[in-house]
Design a protein around this motif. Structure first.
Motif, short mmCIF file in Angstrom:
data_model
loop_
_atom_site.label_atom_id
_atom_site.label_comp_id
_atom_site.label_asym_id
_atom_site.label_seq_id
_atom_site.Cartn_x
_atom_site.Cartn_y
_atom_site.Cartn_z
N ASP A 121 0.86 -1.18 0.00
CA ASP A 121 0.00 0.00 0.00
C ASP A 121 0.91 1.24 0.00
OD1 ASP A 121 -1.60 2.19 0.75
OD2 ASP A 121 -2.95 0.91 1.90
N SER A 122 0.67 2.16 -0.92
CA SER A 122 1.52 3.34 -1.04
C SER A 122 1.57 4.16 0.24
CB SER A 122 1.04 4.22 -2.20
OG SER A 122 1.25 3.58 -3.44
N SER A 123 0.50 4.11 1.03
CA SER A 123 0.46 4.92 2.25
C SER A 123 1.38 4.38 3.33
CB SER A 123 -0.98 4.97 2.79
OG SER A 123 -1.42 3.69 3.19
N THR A 124 1.88 3.16 3.16
CA THR A 124 2.74 2.55 4.18
C THR A 124 4.21 2.57 3.79
OG1 THR A 124 2.58 0.30 3.23
CG2 THR A 124 0.84 0.98 4.77
N LEU A 125 4.53 3.14 2.65
CA LEU A 125 5.91 3.08 2.16
C LEU A 125 6.85 3.94 3.00
CD1 LEU A 125 5.37 3.29 -1.71
CD2 LEU A 125 6.01 1.28 -0.36
N GLY A 126 7.95 3.36 3.39
CA GLY A 126 9.04 4.11 4.00
C GLY A 126 10.13 4.28 2.96
N PHE A 127 11.38 4.03 3.36
CA PHE A 127 12.48 4.14 2.41
C PHE A 127 13.32 2.87 2.44
CE2 PHE A 127 16.65 5.26 0.83
CZ PHE A 127 16.34 5.99 -0.31
N GLY A 128 13.37 2.16 1.31
CA GLY A 128 14.25 1.00 1.17
C GLY A 128 13.88 -0.18 2.04
N GLN A 129 12.60 -0.40 2.27
CA GLN A 129 12.18 -1.50 3.14
C GLN A 129 11.53 -2.65 2.38
OE1 GLN A 129 9.58 0.46 5.92
NE2 GLN A 129 11.23 1.64 6.85
N VAL A 130 11.00 -2.35 1.19
CA VAL A 130 10.34 -3.36 0.36
C VAL A 130 11.06 -3.40 -0.98
CG1 VAL A 130 8.18 -4.00 -0.78
CG2 VAL A 130 8.13 -2.91 1.48
N PHE A 131 11.25 -4.59 -1.55
CA PHE A 131 11.99 -4.71 -2.80
C PHE A 131 11.15 -5.43 -3.86
CE2 PHE A 131 15.02 -4.16 0.57
CZ PHE A 131 15.85 -3.17 0.05
N THR A 132 11.43 -5.12 -5.11
CA THR A 132 10.63 -5.64 -6.23
C THR A 132 10.93 -7.11 -6.48
OG1 THR A 132 12.26 -4.99 -7.90
CG2 THR A 132 10.64 -3.33 -7.24
N ASP A 133 10.30 -7.66 -7.50
CA ASP A 133 10.39 -9.10 -7.76
C ASP A 133 11.73 -9.54 -8.37
OD1 ASP A 133 7.85 -9.95 -6.89
OD2 ASP A 133 6.92 -9.18 -8.72
N HIS A 134 12.44 -8.61 -9.03
CA HIS A 134 13.62 -9.02 -9.78
C HIS A 134 14.83 -8.13 -9.48
CE1 HIS A 134 10.09 -10.39 -12.13
NE2 HIS A 134 10.83 -11.46 -12.34
N MET A 135 15.97 -8.54 -9.97
CA MET A 135 17.20 -7.74 -9.90
C MET A 135 18.03 -8.01 -11.15
SD MET A 135 19.19 -9.71 -6.80
CE MET A 135 19.64 -11.46 -6.88
N PHE A 136 18.80 -7.00 -11.52
CA PHE A 136 19.72 -7.12 -12.66
C PHE A 136 21.09 -7.50 -12.12
CE2 PHE A 136 23.07 -5.53 -15.35
CZ PHE A 136 22.69 -5.92 -16.62
N ILE A 137 21.76 -8.44 -12.80
CA ILE A 137 23.12 -8.84 -12.41
C ILE A 137 23.98 -8.96 -13.66
CG2 ILE A 137 24.56 -10.54 -11.21
CD1 ILE A 137 22.18 -11.48 -9.68
N MET A 138 25.25 -8.54 -13.54
CA MET A 138 26.22 -8.69 -14.62
C MET A 138 27.59 -8.91 -13.98
SD MET A 138 26.76 -6.18 -17.93
CE MET A 138 27.02 -4.69 -16.94
N ASP A 139 28.37 -9.78 -14.58
CA ASP A 139 29.67 -10.15 -14.02
C ASP A 139 30.82 -9.58 -14.85
OD1 ASP A 139 28.62 -11.87 -11.91
OD2 ASP A 139 28.05 -13.23 -13.52
#
Length: 353
Positions: A16-34
């Motif tokens: 819920d947008s009303s509960t958002l803080g900063f950097g506490q919830v993360f999305t489903d994916h991440m980008f990685i490169m080596d």
């Protein structure tokens, strides 16, 4: 650049947008490169968000070979998503990489990685007032041997987090403590780059400030201990007797992208702007004489944060009666207006996804 995509089989419920803080919830994916010295950058991929597995002797764990960036994706009123000055973040990250002997990423490759990842995760960009999708690109050395040397193997990752206001006070003025003992950085060091060590070194003073009821620490230079630098999480600006003053980039201050944007907006509107050394004595005198009219911090996380009080050696100095100043408000409205697509971007700063 080929980017392999593996979608999650277990999508998370969006908060819920009303509960958002900063950097506490993360999305489903991440980008990685080596990276390795023989192959260069390779194996670009977007994968489900998960924990990392690294060797116990990994360079980052022992010698702090790590850099990062911070930028945001914004949901416009028309539903589209856009970035704000992403090329500036890419260039600053390469500057950080050069300083720590980490591998630089070609600008076109970095931009392709960033936009592909944001496109994949754009449904996580909230639309409520003041919210955005915070993006955290970071890189670390992961040579699996002990020994201090330039990095031969590295990993680059981008993660994302839907966020609300960085400060619980929101756009209301914050209280800042000027640190008189610890220093954050020195010229010739790493103060001008974004690396974890700079922030770890600020934690002691930050904890002291928080215990006294202050939001952040304002740092003095590390040599003479008398010149104003930055707040660690933000650059700072002051309106003194009609002049906008911000500390000059002398090598120990982060060249903030929001700072750069503020200066360009101010100059475009005809304000007198100076980037120069500003001593604590000059600032104190301006406070005592009533010539310090406004003060604000500026950075990606908070955008613009008005400063309502400074404290130096236990002496408290209220600024503008603890209220938001006219220029502070103008900068906030202008930058957030451009970022969220509410006003025309006459500077060419935004990039639509």
């Amino acid at each position: 650049m080929e980017i392999k995509i593996t979608k999650t089989l277990c999508p998370k419920e969006k908060p819920d947008s009303s509960t958002l803080g900063f950097g506490q919830v993360f999305t489903d994916h991440m980008f990685i490169m080596d990276y390795d010295t023989e192959k260069g950058w390779h194996d670009a991929r977007i994968v489900p968000f998960e924990n990392l597995s690294i060797h116990p002797a990994s360079t980052v764990l022992h010698y702090g070979s790590e850099i990062f960036e911070g930028l945001k994706a914004y949901r416009r009123a028309d539903g589209k998503v856009q970035l704000f000055r992403p090329i500036e973040n890419i260039r600053r990250m390469n500057s950080s990489a050069e300083r720590l002997c980490l591998p630089e990423i070609p600008e076109d490759m970095a931009m392709e990685a960033l936009t592909a990842f944001v496109d994949m995760e754009q449904d996580w960009t909230p639309s409520a007032e003041g919210t955005s999708l915070y993006l955290r690109p970071f890189m670390f050395g992961n040579d699996e041997t002990l020994g201090v040397h330039a990095v031969h193997h590295a990993t680059y990752i981008i993660i994302a987090s839907p966020v609300g206001s960085y400060y619980k006070e929101g756009i209301n003025p914050v209280k800042i403590m000027i640190e008189a003992e610890d220093v954050r950085a020195v010229r010739g060091g790493t103060g001008y780059i974004k690396c974890g060590g700079n922030y770890a070194a600020s934690n002691r003073a930050g904890a002291k400030a928080e215990a006294l009821g202050y939001s952040q620490v304002l740092w003095l230079d590390g040599v003479e201990r008398k010149y104003i630098e930055d707040v660690g999480a933000m650059n700072v600006m002051f309106k003194i007797d009609g002049e906008i003053v911000t500390p000059a980039l002398t090598g120990s201050i982060l060249p903030g992208i929001t700072r750069k944007s503020c200066l360009e907006v101010l100059k475009s509107k005809g304000y007198k702007v100076s980037e120069r050394l500003l001593s604590i004595d000059e600032l104190s005198a301006a406070l005592a004489d009533g010539k310090l009219e406004e003060a604000w911090g500026c950075g990606t996380a908070a955008v613009i944060s008005p400063i309502g009080e400074l404290c130096y050696k236990d002496v408290k100095y209220p600024i503008n009666n603890g209220e938001i100043g006219e220029i502070t408000r103008m900068l906030y409205d202008t930058l957030t207006g451009i970022q969220w697509g509410k006003i025309e971007d006459t500077f060419g700063w935004t990039k639509e996804i």
